[in-house]
Structures are given as structure tokens and as C-alpha cells.
Design a protein around this motif. Structure first.
Motif, mmCIF file in Angstrom:
data_model
loop_
_atom_site.group_PDB
_atom_site.id
_atom_site.type_symbol
_atom_site.label_atom_id
_atom_site.label_comp_id
_atom_site.label_asym_id
_atom_site.label_seq_id
_atom_site.Cartn_x
_atom_site.Cartn_y
_atom_site.Cartn_z
ATOM 1 N N GLY A 183 0.836 -1.204 0.000
ATOM 2 C CA GLY A 183 0.000 0.000 0.000
ATOM 3 C C GLY A 183 0.866 1.247 0.000
ATOM 4 N N ALA A 184 0.244 2.363 -0.384
ATOM 5 C CA ALA A 184 0.979 3.630 -0.472
ATOM 6 C C ALA A 184 1.506 4.066 0.892
ATOM 7 N N LEU A 185 0.734 3.754 1.925
ATOM 8 C CA LEU A 185 1.147 4.186 3.271
ATOM 9 C C LEU A 185 2.479 3.578 3.683
ATOM 10 N N PHE B 191 -4.633 14.014 5.492
ATOM 11 C CA PHE B 191 -4.865 12.598 5.789
ATOM 12 C C PHE B 191 -4.079 12.287 7.069
ATOM 13 N N TYR C 266 -0.278 11.068 7.966
ATOM 14 C CA TYR C 266 0.948 11.822 7.628
ATOM 15 C C TYR C 266 1.623 12.360 8.892
ATOM 16 N N ASN D 182 -7.576 13.956 -0.194
ATOM 17 C CA ASN D 182 -8.361 13.447 0.908
ATOM 18 C C ASN D 182 -8.035 14.337 2.103
ATOM 19 N N ASP E 129 1.691 12.096 -2.679
ATOM 20 C CA ASP E 129 0.753 10.986 -2.497
ATOM 21 C C ASP E 129 -0.299 11.076 -3.596
ATOM 22 N N TYR F 263 -5.033 9.017 -5.534
ATOM 23 C CA TYR F 263 -6.297 9.342 -6.225
ATOM 24 C C TYR F 263 -6.059 9.893 -7.631
ATOM 25 N N SER G 84 -1.081 3.560 -5.619
ATOM 26 C CA SER G 84 -1.683 2.384 -5.008
ATOM 27 C C SER G 84 -2.777 1.822 -5.900
ATOM 28 N N SER H 166 -5.300 0.472 -4.330
ATOM 29 C CA SER H 166 -6.415 0.410 -3.363
ATOM 30 C C SER H 166 -7.693 1.036 -3.891
ATOM 31 N N LYS H 167 -7.599 2.242 -4.411
ATOM 32 C CA LYS H 167 -8.810 3.002 -4.713
ATOM 33 C C LYS H 167 -9.235 2.803 -6.176
ATOM 34 N N ARG I 186 -3.581 -4.896 -0.266
ATOM 35 C CA ARG I 186 -2.422 -4.171 0.282
ATOM 36 C C ARG I 186 -1.256 -4.145 -0.716
HETATM 37 N N1 PLP Z 1 -3.076 8.161 0.938
HETATM 38 C C1 PLP Z 1 -4.268 8.733 1.016
HETATM 39 C C2 PLP Z 1 -4.400 10.188 0.749
HETATM 40 C C3 PLP Z 1 -5.405 7.987 1.362
HETATM 41 O O1 PLP Z 1 -6.589 8.578 1.434
HETATM 42 C C4 PLP Z 1 -5.259 6.606 1.621
HETATM 43 C C5 PLP Z 1 -6.399 5.792 2.034
HETATM 44 O O2 PLP Z 1 -7.440 6.272 2.414
HETATM 45 C C6 PLP Z 1 -3.980 6.058 1.520
HETATM 46 C C7 PLP Z 1 -2.916 6.848 1.180
HETATM 47 C C8 PLP Z 1 -3.753 4.619 1.794
HETATM 48 O O3 PLP Z 1 -3.442 3.959 0.635
HETATM 49 P P1 PLP Z 1 -3.022 2.431 0.672
HETATM 50 O O4 PLP Z 1 -4.260 1.624 0.890
HETATM 51 O O5 PLP Z 1 -2.415 2.199 -0.655
HETATM 52 O O6 PLP Z 1 -2.029 2.280 1.781
#
Ligand code: PLP
Length: 383
Positions: free
Chosen positions: A97-99, A123, A126, A173, A201, A204, A229, A231-232, A240
Motif C-alpha cells: 500500500g501507499a502508506l 490525511f 501523515y 483526501n 501521495d 487518487y 496504489s 487500493s482506490k 495491500r
Molecule cells: N493516501 C491517502 C491520501 C489515502 O486517502 C489513503 C487511504 O485512504 C492512503 C494513502 C492509503 O493507501 P493504501 O491503501 O495504498 O495504503
């Protein structure tokens, strides 16, 4: 030993707010949950089938810690085709995941007292991640009057000789803003001039409803670390899987840290990601159109309710609703809505104290019928 202290030690203010609300939500029957940015959609079955075929064919092992060569090459090809960006394979790392990519990067970059600029509302991870890495978050506000765009003069004033990085998130976000190309360029120029990194990041990136998305790395390739990512855009939160693209010396350092943490991202998820990126042109618009339609529907409903307002959403999967006309701040507003309508949203305060408390964030992660039901109930409320 005080065992209760172990959890408290790591608890950040945003989590306190969210835990209180989550406790309340547990008591609510038939909850309409519009809180978390977890798409209700199931991953497209072509992605699932491709990944599970690959699993049956042996993709059950560790890959190289930065991801399989096929995954890395697929990311490189995607950026070349989609954005005309010529990344080198040595820059790309598969992440959980990006996080996870953001975590590795902050651990790599920060020395004690290094400052990281974060635009607010933000978000919430961070801030926590900067603190975990020993750095100091420095917040710059963005305001609804400016369409939640970054004011470059405000940014300039926040730069010091301790500024190591800025975290940029567009489409954003929680606000739904998309920063203009001029804003990206201005941030890039400042990063080059003052020698700091941009942690961009871009999870989106596909949810940019009205403009073409241009990655930050276009403007400052040597200063930018990109996070994205599956994810979305591919409704794959539970897989993940994401990736980071960084200057190679940063990626090399991230490798050293990552080999002590997750080692590699899950191999089946990398295979799913490979299929998804190869078919992004057909798969992503389906997901993005669903969210765009939902947000347009919400815009109509929300602007028709006298005590709420909403700027047109330019991107992301969220509506950041202005509640100031209710006379309530975000936590009591969310609690009242939850008690009276069973609808759950997130108080804007969780995204920063300065600019968030007159807002609530709604994740458009339910179908239009459910959103209709939610706002049929909310519009009957009195304040
Ligand atoms: N970055 C932002 C701005 C998000 O809103 C989110 C999830 O809500 C994430 C990262 C998390 O991404 P990932 O599921 O790839 O870790």
C-alpha cells in the motif's frame, strides 16, 4: 509495568476522536457507514482470476524485496504510456500500500528535528508518520475560499533551513480538491530552489474528474518521491499493494529498511497489480465513473439542504461538507447525525484542528440508493 500505557503512548489525537466515534457507532443498529475510504466495490473479477491463476502457477513465494521484475517493469511502462514519464526500474519499489511507501521514505529521509510541511486539512497518518520518524510536522492551512488550494506565499513562509520535505496530496483526501498544474509547478520550483523533497501521495490520480492529472515528478523529477496504489482506482484496498518511485539512492536506502520489515509485498497482490495496470485503460474508468456520479449526486443533495454546503468536488472519493451553519463543530455534529439518522461520517477535526472543525468528511463508498437514504434522513434534522 503499566500495560495500559503501552497503547496510549502511541495514540494520536485523531485516533482519540475516531475511537470515541467508533464506540458510539457500535451501539447504532443498521449503520449507514460513510466514514472510511474503503470502496464498497469488489475488485474486478478479471483481476481476481488473473491473480489466482498466477498463484496456482507458483506465485506463492517472496519476490525480490523491491517487487518482482515484472511488477517493476509494469509500473515503468504504465508511467511512460500514461504520463510520458521515463522512470528507471531502479527507482520503483512495490509496497504494501501507499502508506507503507510513505513510511519507508520518512524513515529514510528524516533526521531528528527535520521539518516536514503538511497542508491542512490532511490525511491523518501523515502527521503520525512524521512523528514516528523523529521529524516535526509543520502545518500550512488551506481554505475553502481558495478551493482548498495551497497558497504559495503561505508555503514560502513555512520553509526554513530545517525543511526536509513537503507532503502533497492531490486529488485530496479529505477536501476533494485537485491542485492546479501551476500550483504543482510552483511547489516543484520551491523544492528545487530550497533543496527539499516532495512526497507526492497520488493514490487518487485516476479520480481527477475534470482535468488531466500530471504527476509531480514531471515538474521536479530529482526531488519527488511518488506514492501510488491499487487500493482506490481498482477497488483493491484489502490486497495491500502499491508502489513508490524515488531517486534510486532513496530507493536503495528504503530497501535496507524494508528488508527488516515486510521484506516484499505479497506476491499474489503484485500479480493482481500487474494485470490491473496492464488493463488500467478499461478497468479504472468503471470505478472512477461510479464515484464521480455519486459525488455529483451528493453535491445536488447537500447544496439543497440549508444548513450544509459543499464546494464542487474536483477529485478523490470524498465530500468535505461545510457544517458551520448548524452552529455545531464537527464532533458534536457527527454524534448528533449518528444518533438521529444512523449515518456515520468523520469529524473534520480528525484532519487537523485549524481548518477542519467546520467540516465533516463523507466517503462516497455506498451506492446512490444508500446515499439517498442517508440524505433523506439528514435533511429532516433541525439545528
Ligand atoms: N493516501 C491517502 C491520501 C489515502 O486517502 C489513503 C487511504 O485512504 C492512503 C494513502 C492509503 O493507501 P493504501 O491503501 O495504498 O495504503
Amino acid at each position: 509495568m503499566d500495560r495500559s500505557n503501552i497503547a496510549k503512548k502511541h495514540q494520536q489525537p485523531a485516533e482519540n476522536i475516531l475511537m470515541d466515534i467508533a464506540t458510539l457507532a457500535k451501539q447504532v443498529p443498521d449503520l449507514l457507514d460513510l466514514s472510511i475510504g474503503d470502496p464498497d466495490l469488489i475488485t474486478d473479477e478479471r483481476i481476481i482470476d488473473a491473480a489466482f491463476t498466477d498463484v496456482k502457477n507458483g506465485h506463492t513465494k517472496y519476490t525480490a524485496s523491491g517487487g518482482s521484475q515484472e511488477f517493476i517493469d509494469t509500473v515503468v511502462t504504465f508511467y511512460q504510456k500514461q504520463y510520458g514519464l521515463a522512470f528507471d526500474a531502479s527507482q520503483v519499489r512495490a509496497t504494501v500500500g501507499a502508506l507503507h511507501g510513505m513510511y519507508l521514505t520518512l524513515q529514510v529521509l528524516l533526521d531528528p528535528e527535520d521539518e516536514v510541511i503538511i497542508h491542512e486539512p490532511y490525511f491523518s497518518p501523515y502527521k503520525d508518520q512524521v512523528i514516528f520518524a523523529g521529524g516535526k510536522p509543520v502545518f500550512i492551512p488551506t481554505y475553502e475560499e481558495d478551493g482548498f488550494q495551497i497558497n504559495i506565499d503561505v508555503l514560502k513562509a513555512a520553509i526554513t533551513d530545517k525543511t526536509k520535505a513537503i507532503i502533497i496530496n492531490s486529488p485530496n483526501n479529505p477536501t476533494g480538491a485537485v491542485f492546479s498544474h501551476e500550483t504543482f509547478k510552483a511547489i516543484a520550483d520551491l523544492a528545487i530552489e530550497h533543496d527539499f523533497y516532495i512526497l507526492s501521495d497520488e493514490v487518487y490520480e485516476a479520480f481527477c474528474f475534470y482535468d488531466d492529472f500530471v504527476p509531480m515528478a514531471t515538474f521536479a523529477p530529482d526531488n519527488t518521491i511518488t506514492f501510488s496504489s491499487f487500493s482506490k482506482a481498482f477497488a483493491m484496498t484489502g490486497w495491500r499493494i502499491g508502489y513508490m518511485v524515488a531517486p534510486d539512492y532513496i530507493n536503495d536506502a528504503a530497501k535496507l529498511i524494508n528488508e527488516s520489515i515486510t521484506y516484499s509485498a505479497p506476491s499474489p497482490s503484485q500479480q493482481a497489480g500487474i494485470y490491473a495496470l496492464h488493463h488500467a485503460e478499461t478497468l479504472t474508468p468503471t470505478v472512477v465513473t461510479i464515484f464521480k456520479e455519486r459525488l455529483e449526486y451528493l453535491e445536488k443533495r447537500i447544496t439543497a439542504i440549508p444548513f450544509l454546503s459543499l464546494l464542487p468536488v474536483k477529485g478523490s472519493i470524498y465530500a468535505f461538507i461545510n457544517i458551520s451553519k448548524t452552529g455545531l463543530t464537527s464532533v458534536p455534529f457527527v454524534e448528533k447525525v449518528l444518533k438521529e439518522t444512523n449515518v456515520l461520517m468523520i469529524p473534520g477535526k480528525a484532519f487537523g484542528e485549524t481548518t477542519g472543525d467546520n467540516y465533516v468528511r463523507l466517503a462516497a463508498t455506498q451506492d446512490i440508493n444508500t446515499l439517498k437514504e442517508a440524505f433523506d434522513r439528514i435533511e429532516k434534522m433541525t439545528f
